[in-house]
Design a protein around this motif. Structure first.
Motif, mmCIF file in Angstrom:
data_model
loop_
_atom_site.group_PDB
_atom_site.id
_atom_site.type_symbol
_atom_site.label_atom_id
_atom_site.label_comp_id
_atom_site.label_asym_id
_atom_site.label_seq_id
_atom_site.Cartn_x
_atom_site.Cartn_y
_atom_site.Cartn_z
ATOM 1 N N ASN A 10 -1.343 11.882 -1.765
ATOM 2 C CA ASN A 10 -2.618 11.215 -1.551
ATOM 3 C C ASN A 10 -2.639 10.681 -0.121
ATOM 4 O O ASN A 10 -1.848 9.798 0.227
ATOM 5 C CB ASN A 10 -2.790 10.089 -2.559
ATOM 6 N N PRO A 11 -3.535 11.159 0.746
ATOM 7 C CA PRO A 11 -3.540 10.698 2.136
ATOM 8 C C PRO A 11 -4.208 9.341 2.328
ATOM 9 O O PRO A 11 -4.089 8.747 3.392
ATOM 10 C CB PRO A 11 -4.311 11.789 2.870
ATOM 11 N N LEU A 12 -4.910 8.820 1.322
ATOM 12 C CA LEU A 12 -5.635 7.568 1.485
ATOM 13 C C LEU A 12 -4.724 6.369 1.772
ATOM 14 O O LEU A 12 -5.016 5.591 2.695
ATOM 15 C CB LEU A 12 -6.513 7.302 0.258
ATOM 16 N N PRO A 13 -3.614 6.163 1.041
ATOM 17 C CA PRO A 13 -2.755 5.014 1.378
ATOM 18 C C PRO A 13 -2.196 5.088 2.796
ATOM 19 O O PRO A 13 -2.070 4.060 3.469
ATOM 20 C CB PRO A 13 -1.633 5.072 0.346
ATOM 21 N N GLN A 14 -1.892 6.274 3.261
ATOM 22 C CA GLN A 14 -1.365 6.407 4.622
ATOM 23 C C GLN A 14 -2.429 6.032 5.654
ATOM 24 O O GLN A 14 -2.134 5.352 6.644
ATOM 25 C CB GLN A 14 -0.877 7.824 4.846
ATOM 26 N N ALA A 15 -3.670 6.450 5.426
ATOM 27 C CA ALA A 15 -4.750 6.083 6.341
ATOM 28 C C ALA A 15 -5.013 4.582 6.306
ATOM 29 O O ALA A 15 -5.260 3.965 7.355
ATOM 30 C CB ALA A 15 -6.013 6.856 5.978
ATOM 31 N N LEU B 64 0.827 -1.211 0.000
ATOM 32 C CA LEU B 64 0.000 0.000 0.000
ATOM 33 C C LEU B 64 0.861 1.261 0.000
ATOM 34 O O LEU B 64 0.540 2.248 -0.664
ATOM 35 C CB LEU B 64 -0.929 0.006 1.218
ATOM 36 N N PHE B 65 1.954 1.221 0.741
ATOM 37 C CA PHE B 65 2.860 2.365 0.800
ATOM 38 C C PHE B 65 3.490 2.627 -0.563
ATOM 39 O O PHE B 65 3.611 3.771 -1.005
ATOM 40 C CB PHE B 65 3.931 2.102 1.850
ATOM 41 N N THR B 66 3.875 1.567 -1.252
ATOM 42 C CA THR B 66 4.479 1.705 -2.577
ATOM 43 C C THR B 66 3.451 2.177 -3.600
ATOM 44 O O THR B 66 3.772 2.957 -4.492
ATOM 45 C CB THR B 66 5.093 0.370 -3.015
ATOM 46 N N ALA B 67 2.218 1.707 -3.462
ATOM 47 C CA ALA B 67 1.177 2.121 -4.395
ATOM 48 C C ALA B 67 0.813 3.591 -4.232
ATOM 49 O O ALA B 67 0.308 4.212 -5.163
ATOM 50 C CB ALA B 67 -0.064 1.261 -4.213
ATOM 51 N N GLY B 68 1.083 4.155 -3.066
ATOM 52 C CA GLY B 68 0.754 5.554 -2.817
ATOM 53 C C GLY B 68 1.830 6.521 -3.246
ATOM 54 O O GLY B 68 1.830 7.668 -2.806
ATOM 55 N N ARG B 69 2.765 6.123 -4.061
ATOM 56 C CA ARG B 69 3.879 6.908 -4.591
ATOM 57 C C ARG B 69 4.891 7.242 -3.491
ATOM 58 O O ARG B 69 4.527 7.582 -2.385
ATOM 59 C CB ARG B 69 3.410 8.205 -5.248
ATOM 60 N N LEU B 70 6.131 7.156 -3.855
ATOM 61 C CA LEU B 70 7.215 7.407 -2.902
ATOM 62 C C LEU B 70 7.898 8.751 -3.152
ATOM 63 O O LEU B 70 8.855 9.079 -2.484
ATOM 64 C CB LEU B 70 8.250 6.277 -2.978
ATOM 65 N N THR B 71 7.426 9.491 -4.127
ATOM 66 C CA THR B 71 8.053 10.778 -4.433
ATOM 67 C C THR B 71 7.615 11.827 -3.419
ATOM 68 O O THR B 71 6.492 11.779 -2.909
ATOM 69 C CB THR B 71 7.663 11.244 -5.847
ATOM 70 N N PRO B 72 8.486 12.774 -3.119
ATOM 71 C CA PRO B 72 8.070 13.839 -2.200
ATOM 72 C C PRO B 72 6.989 14.701 -2.854
ATOM 73 O O PRO B 72 7.087 15.065 -4.021
ATOM 74 C CB PRO B 72 9.349 14.630 -1.953
ATOM 75 N N SER B 73 5.961 14.995 -2.130
ATOM 76 C CA SER B 73 4.835 15.739 -2.662
ATOM 77 C C SER B 73 4.437 16.848 -1.699
ATOM 78 O O SER B 73 4.863 16.885 -0.547
ATOM 79 C CB SER B 73 3.630 14.823 -2.890
ATOM 80 N N ILE B 74 3.584 17.715 -2.192
ATOM 81 C CA ILE B 74 3.035 18.788 -1.377
ATOM 82 C C ILE B 74 2.000 18.177 -0.438
ATOM 83 O O ILE B 74 1.234 17.300 -0.842
ATOM 84 C CB ILE B 74 2.381 19.846 -2.294
#
Length: 125
Positions: free
Chosen positions: A70-75, A43-53
């Protein structure tokens, strides 16, 4: 970076399946923990690993600006961590109780330790 995490997730899944195919209860439980961690990393990898705003929406804007996280994968990961930890604790207590009653942690020997004299309950069909 995503390729490295994808390989690590694959290794975690392979190790988890190997451990869950064991006959010992402790190895099966460790396999379940490893499987939960593999899913969290997936899930963490699917939520992109690039630094974002950060996903903070300014007043009066209906759509998130491009490049926001995207806050959904973290939740989902936080929820999965809590659920997998509580599931592991329950299974750990259950396996300890089975070890106390049956005197073994081998699943093959646990089947032999079942009482054979008691008849099966009647079927409702």
């Amino acid at each position: 970076m995503e390729v490295i995490f994808s390989l690590v997730v694959g290794i975690f899944f392979a190790a988890a399946v190997y451990l869950m195919l064991s006959k010992k209860i402790v190895r099966i439980l460790l396999g379940l923990v490893l499987l939960g961690n593999a899913v969290n990393m997936l899930l963490f990898t699917a939520g992109r690993l690039t630094p974002s705003i950060p996903p903070i929406i300014p007043g009066g804007v209906d759509v998130l600006p491009a490049g926001t996280a995207n806050p959904l994968p973290q939740a989902l990961i936080l929820t999965a961590i809590v659920i997998s930890f509580s599931f592991f604790c329950f299974l750990l207590v259950l396996s300890y109780r089975a070890y106390q009653d049956l005197g073994t942690d081998d699943t093959g020997e646990m089947r032999v330790a079942e009482p054979m004299d008691e008849p099966l309950p009647p079927s409702g069909y």
